[in-house]
Design a protein around this motif. Structure first.
Motif, short mmCIF file in Angstrom:
data_model
loop_
_atom_site.label_atom_id
_atom_site.label_comp_id
_atom_site.label_asym_id
_atom_site.label_seq_id
_atom_site.Cartn_x
_atom_site.Cartn_y
_atom_site.Cartn_z
N LYS A 1 0.83 -1.19 0.00
CA LYS A 1 0.00 0.00 0.00
C LYS A 1 0.87 1.25 0.00
O LYS A 1 1.77 1.39 0.81
CB LYS A 1 -0.93 0.00 1.21
N ASN B 1 0.31 5.31 0.04
CA ASN B 1 -0.68 6.38 0.20
C ASN B 1 -0.47 7.50 -0.81
O ASN B 1 0.64 7.97 -1.00
CB ASN B 1 -0.61 6.98 1.61
N TYR C 1 -16.06 5.43 4.86
CA TYR C 1 -14.84 4.75 4.43
C TYR C 1 -15.17 3.33 3.97
O TYR C 1 -16.20 2.76 4.36
CB TYR C 1 -13.82 4.71 5.57
N THR D 1 -14.35 -0.70 3.93
CA THR D 1 -13.82 -1.60 4.95
C THR D 1 -12.48 -2.20 4.56
O THR D 1 -11.77 -2.75 5.43
CB THR D 1 -14.82 -2.73 5.23
N ASP D 2 -12.10 -2.10 3.28
CA ASP D 2 -10.77 -2.57 2.87
C ASP D 2 -9.72 -1.48 3.00
O ASP D 2 -8.57 -1.64 2.57
CB ASP D 2 -10.80 -3.11 1.43
N ASN D 3 -10.12 -0.33 3.59
CA ASN D 3 -9.20 0.79 3.86
C ASN D 3 -8.58 1.39 2.59
O ASN D 3 -7.48 1.95 2.64
CB ASN D 3 -8.07 0.35 4.81
N LYS E 1 -11.34 6.86 2.04
CA LYS E 1 -11.95 7.42 3.23
C LYS E 1 -12.20 8.91 3.05
O LYS E 1 -11.36 9.63 2.53
CB LYS E 1 -11.04 7.20 4.45
#
Length: 269
Positions: free
Chosen positions: A50, A52, A182, A184-186, A189
């Protein structure tokens, strides 16, 4: 009996007052938007990491029965395929919602494709489930709702303590102002950073010209066409550089990870 009549009269007056207040004023909500971008650090690795993206902020303006989200980008060099000329468009665009008509208009984004400015969809796309959970956000009591929509599961918190409706992106079917939502898998958001009530400002009208509005079905056709063109160009690159064919195939495969908010199956008819 008299007490009941007085209570009923007070409720009517409060309702009228709230309605007049909403008509004269508008609510400006500033949202913080975070999106996680999936990518591969090593071409030989199949495990995504991941990374950002930079945080973005945008504003939603809501008044009476309308809601507008200002998109902070400018379009320059948009190609008009019919005429073959490049059209310079330097105006800000807006996503719009009409609560009375139950419709919303969102900006389409397809690279190197001919497309209209707005995709028109019905407002009530989300099948929300309400839960007996509350949370305080910016001093307002918020209720919890969950749903599944186009490949992702979402959690939202909204407040009924303001005489407005407002939401980021397409989350407009909830009865109040959405202050947090958001996946739920992030992956995505939205968080409200501030609320401001002010006198209503002039805003752009809802698009009505036929060359500005397309349906979701038409949008998906254009998206599929753009994807096929991208794959064709990628295959030609592999033929041109055969020594790097495996790396190029893997790179292309990695670039098709589900990074968009909505996940569509473009292979379906």
């Amino acid at each position: 009996m008299k007490t009941g009549k007085i209570t009923a009269l007070l409720l009517v007056l409060i309702t009228i007052s709230a309605s007049l207040y909403a008509q004269e004023k508008e609510l400006v909500v500033t949202y913080k938007y975070d999106k996680v971008h999936l990518r591969y650090e090593d071409l030989k690795s199949k495990e995504p990491i991941k990374d950002n993206e930079s945080t973005k902020f945008f504003k939603v303006y809501t008044y009476e029965n309308f809601c507008l989200r200002q998109v902070g980008i400018r379009v320059a060099g948009r190609i008009d395929f019919k005429s073959g000329f490049t059209v310079m468009d330097t105006t800000y665009k807006h996503n719009l919602v009409d609560y009375t008509k139950g419709q919303m208009w969102h900006i389409a984004s397809i690279q190197n494709a001919e497309f209209a400015r707005y995709v028109k969809e019905p407002l009530n796309l989300f099948k929300w489930k309400f839960e007996a959970v509350t949370k305080d956000i910016l001093g307002y009591k918020c209720a919890k709702a969950t749903c599944t929509f186009r490949g992702r599961d979402y959690v939202a918190f909204f407040t009924r303590e303001l005489p407005f409706k407002a939401a980021p992106w397409k989350f407009h079917a909830l009865p109040g102002v959405v202050l947090e939502v958001y996946s739920t898998d992030n992956i995505v958001k939205w968080e409200a950073q501030s609320l401001k009530v002010r006198h209503r400002q002039p805003h752009p009208e809802i698009p009505s010209a036929s060359d500005e509005v397309i349906t979701l079905k038409e949008y998906l056709k254009l998206l599929k066409h753009s994807k096929l063109n991208e794959e064709d160009g990628h295959n030609k690159t592999i033929l041109k550089f055969p020594d790097f064919s495996e790396q190029l195939k893997l790179t292309h495969k990695n670039s098709n990870l589900p990074n968009s908010i909505e996940i569509f199956d473009l292979d379906k008819p």
